[in-house]
Design an enzyme around this catalytic site. Sequence first.
Site, PDB file in Angstrom:
ATOM      1  N   ASP A  77       0.856  -1.191   0.000  1.00 28.47           N
ATOM      2  CA  ASP A  77       0.000   0.000   0.000  1.00 28.47           C
ATOM      3  C   ASP A  77       0.890   1.238   0.000  1.00 28.47           C
ATOM      4  O   ASP A  77       0.998   1.969   0.983  1.00 28.47           O
ATOM      5  CB  ASP A  77      -0.932  -0.028   1.209  1.00 28.47           C
ATOM      6  CG  ASP A  77      -1.863  -1.232   1.171  1.00 28.47           C
ATOM      7  OD1 ASP A  77      -2.315  -1.590   0.063  1.00 28.47           O
ATOM      8  OD2 ASP A  77      -2.116  -1.824   2.235  1.00 28.47           O
ATOM      9  N   LYS A 115       1.178  -8.246  -2.471  1.00 29.14           N
ATOM     10  CA  LYS A 115      -0.237  -7.943  -2.720  1.00 29.14           C
ATOM     11  C   LYS A 115      -0.392  -6.525  -3.252  1.00 29.14           C
ATOM     12  O   LYS A 115       0.086  -5.568  -2.646  1.00 29.14           O
ATOM     13  CB  LYS A 115      -1.054  -8.101  -1.426  1.00 29.14           C
ATOM     14  CG  LYS A 115      -2.555  -7.903  -1.632  1.00 29.14           C
ATOM     15  CD  LYS A 115      -3.335  -8.202  -0.367  1.00 29.14           C
ATOM     16  CE  LYS A 115      -3.354  -7.039   0.599  1.00 29.14           C
ATOM     17  NZ  LYS A 115      -4.234  -5.932   0.126  1.00 29.14           N
ATOM     18  N   ASP A 146      -5.600  -7.825  -5.307  1.00 25.47           N
ATOM     19  CA  ASP A 146      -6.684  -7.712  -4.327  1.00 25.47           C
ATOM     20  C   ASP A 146      -7.657  -6.605  -4.748  1.00 25.47           C
ATOM     21  O   ASP A 146      -7.658  -5.510  -4.187  1.00 25.47           O
ATOM     22  CB  ASP A 146      -6.081  -7.412  -2.945  1.00 25.47           C
ATOM     23  CG  ASP A 146      -7.112  -7.463  -1.837  1.00 25.47           C
ATOM     24  OD1 ASP A 146      -8.191  -8.071  -2.039  1.00 25.47           O
ATOM     25  OD2 ASP A 146      -6.839  -6.902  -0.759  1.00 25.47           O
ATOM     26  N   LYS A 175     -11.100  -7.159  -4.961  1.00 23.65           N
ATOM     27  CA  LYS A 175     -12.394  -7.369  -4.284  1.00 23.65           C
ATOM     28  C   LYS A 175     -13.567  -7.055  -5.226  1.00 23.65           C
ATOM     29  O   LYS A 175     -14.441  -6.238  -4.916  1.00 23.65           O
ATOM     30  CB  LYS A 175     -12.484  -6.541  -3.003  1.00 23.65           C
ATOM     31  CG  LYS A 175     -11.463  -6.921  -1.943  1.00 23.65           C
ATOM     32  CD  LYS A 175     -11.690  -6.154  -0.646  1.00 23.65           C
ATOM     33  CE  LYS A 175     -10.700  -6.568   0.429  1.00 23.65           C
ATOM     34  NZ  LYS A 175      -9.324  -6.063   0.169  1.00 23.65           N
ATOM     35  N   LEU A 176     -13.603  -7.727  -6.356  1.00 26.43           N
ATOM     36  CA  LEU A 176     -14.655  -7.492  -7.342  1.00 26.43           C
ATOM     37  C   LEU A 176     -16.020  -7.838  -6.752  1.00 26.43           C
ATOM     38  O   LEU A 176     -16.183  -8.849  -6.071  1.00 26.43           O
ATOM     39  CB  LEU A 176     -14.398  -8.334  -8.590  1.00 26.43           C
ATOM     40  CG  LEU A 176     -13.062  -8.090  -9.300  1.00 26.43           C
ATOM     41  CD1 LEU A 176     -12.899  -9.052 -10.473  1.00 26.43           C
ATOM     42  CD2 LEU A 176     -12.946  -6.643  -9.769  1.00 26.43           C
ATOM     43  N   ASP A 192     -19.933  -7.229  -8.353  1.00 24.88           N
ATOM     44  CA  ASP A 192     -20.844  -6.643  -9.341  1.00 24.88           C
ATOM     45  C   ASP A 192     -21.689  -7.776  -9.902  1.00 24.88           C
ATOM     46  O   ASP A 192     -21.612  -8.912  -9.411  1.00 24.88           O
ATOM     47  CB  ASP A 192     -20.036  -5.939 -10.447  1.00 24.88           C
ATOM     48  CG  ASP A 192     -20.761  -4.714 -11.016  1.00 24.88           C
ATOM     49  OD1 ASP A 192     -21.958  -4.859 -11.361  1.00 24.88           O
ATOM     50  OD2 ASP A 192     -20.142  -3.646 -11.117  1.00 24.88           O
ATOM     51  N   ILE A 193     -22.472  -7.502 -10.924  1.00 30.32           N
ATOM     52  CA  ILE A 193     -23.256  -8.571 -11.535  1.00 30.32           C
ATOM     53  C   ILE A 193     -22.295  -9.569 -12.185  1.00 30.32           C
ATOM     54  O   ILE A 193     -21.168  -9.214 -12.551  1.00 30.32           O
ATOM     55  CB  ILE A 193     -24.268  -8.022 -12.550  1.00 30.32           C
ATOM     56  CG1 ILE A 193     -23.572  -7.314 -13.717  1.00 30.32           C
ATOM     57  CG2 ILE A 193     -25.252  -7.068 -11.858  1.00 30.32           C
ATOM     58  CD1 ILE A 193     -24.518  -6.940 -14.839  1.00 30.32           C
ATOM     59  N   THR A 202     -11.950  -7.483   7.717  1.00 28.38           N
ATOM     60  CA  THR A 202     -11.415  -7.497   9.082  1.00 28.38           C
ATOM     61  C   THR A 202     -11.635  -6.187   9.823  1.00 28.38           C
ATOM     62  O   THR A 202     -11.453  -6.125  11.037  1.00 28.38           O
ATOM     63  CB  THR A 202      -9.913  -7.822   9.079  1.00 28.38           C
ATOM     64  OG1 THR A 202      -9.246  -6.926   8.193  1.00 28.38           O
ATOM     65  CG2 THR A 202      -9.660  -9.249   8.641  1.00 28.38           C
ATOM     66  N   ARG A 246       1.584  -2.865   7.019  1.00 28.88           N
ATOM     67  CA  ARG A 246       2.308  -1.800   7.690  1.00 28.88           C
ATOM     68  C   ARG A 246       3.375  -2.252   8.687  1.00 28.88           C
ATOM     69  O   ARG A 246       4.396  -1.572   8.814  1.00 28.88           O
ATOM     70  CB  ARG A 246       1.304  -0.839   8.339  1.00 28.88           C
ATOM     71  CG  ARG A 246       0.614   0.040   7.293  1.00 28.88           C
ATOM     72  CD  ARG A 246      -0.639   0.709   7.805  1.00 28.88           C
ATOM     73  NE  ARG A 246      -1.745  -0.250   7.910  1.00 28.88           N
ATOM     74  CZ  ARG A 246      -3.005   0.100   8.142  1.00 28.88           C
ATOM     75  NH1 ARG A 246      -3.316   1.369   8.307  1.00 28.88           N
ATOM     76  NH2 ARG A 246      -3.948  -0.817   8.212  1.00 28.88           N
TER      77      ARG A 246
END
Length: 237
Positions: A11, A33, A61, A63-64, A66-67, A116, A207
């Site tokens: 990140d 990631k 990552d 996190k899809l 949707d339809i 989480t 982190r």
Amino acid sequence: MTPAPIAVALDAPDLETAARWASMVTPHVSTVKVGLELYLRYGPDVIASVRGASGVQVFLDLKLHDIPNTVAGAARSVARLKPAILTVHAAGGPTMIKAAVDALPGTQIAAVTVLTSLSEADLERIGVAGSPGDAVRRLAVLAVDAGAQALVCSPHEVATVRAEVGPDITLITPGVRPAGAESQDQARVATPERALADGADLLVIGRPITGSADPGAAAAGIAAALRRALSPADRGA
């Protein structure tokens, strides 16, 4: 020496930092990631940058959610990047999960159960009855039945999920914090050693590694602690 089963969450504020962190940690960990923020800022180029010459596994990552047709198209759009893992939300339902699995057969589709960062009070406010553990268990079973090869759950639920889905499903645990590290925005956390002992296969750590003065040394230290925890001598064998 075999890399530790850790996915370092990159990140980072920019592409150069992400690539530098990746190069520092890849001797010690199996996976890096790439999350939504970094991917949206830099696009597919970020994958080649963090993979570098090491060939480290990339966990995408996104996190899809949707339809099914849209999720299938999104999964196909990242096929050329060859991610080892791609996340979808289990709450998208079995047809959506199956669409992702069918669209990207060379990649593990990991279904995210309950974030989480969510507590029981948070779940109640969004209309989910029961404890996080109950919700995780229901979504885990649904996702595996739909073809998901991996699940994302907190360390608090990993033992229950392992008992529910058996040994062949990869369990990925965010919310992993070495002893003494701050929990930050994670509500359900555990140490790396505890998460592995409870049945996790891949630990997501961000982190505590990337926020240190020397991410490579931090990754090496956590990896060494895991090796000690997993050694037969330390288990009394």
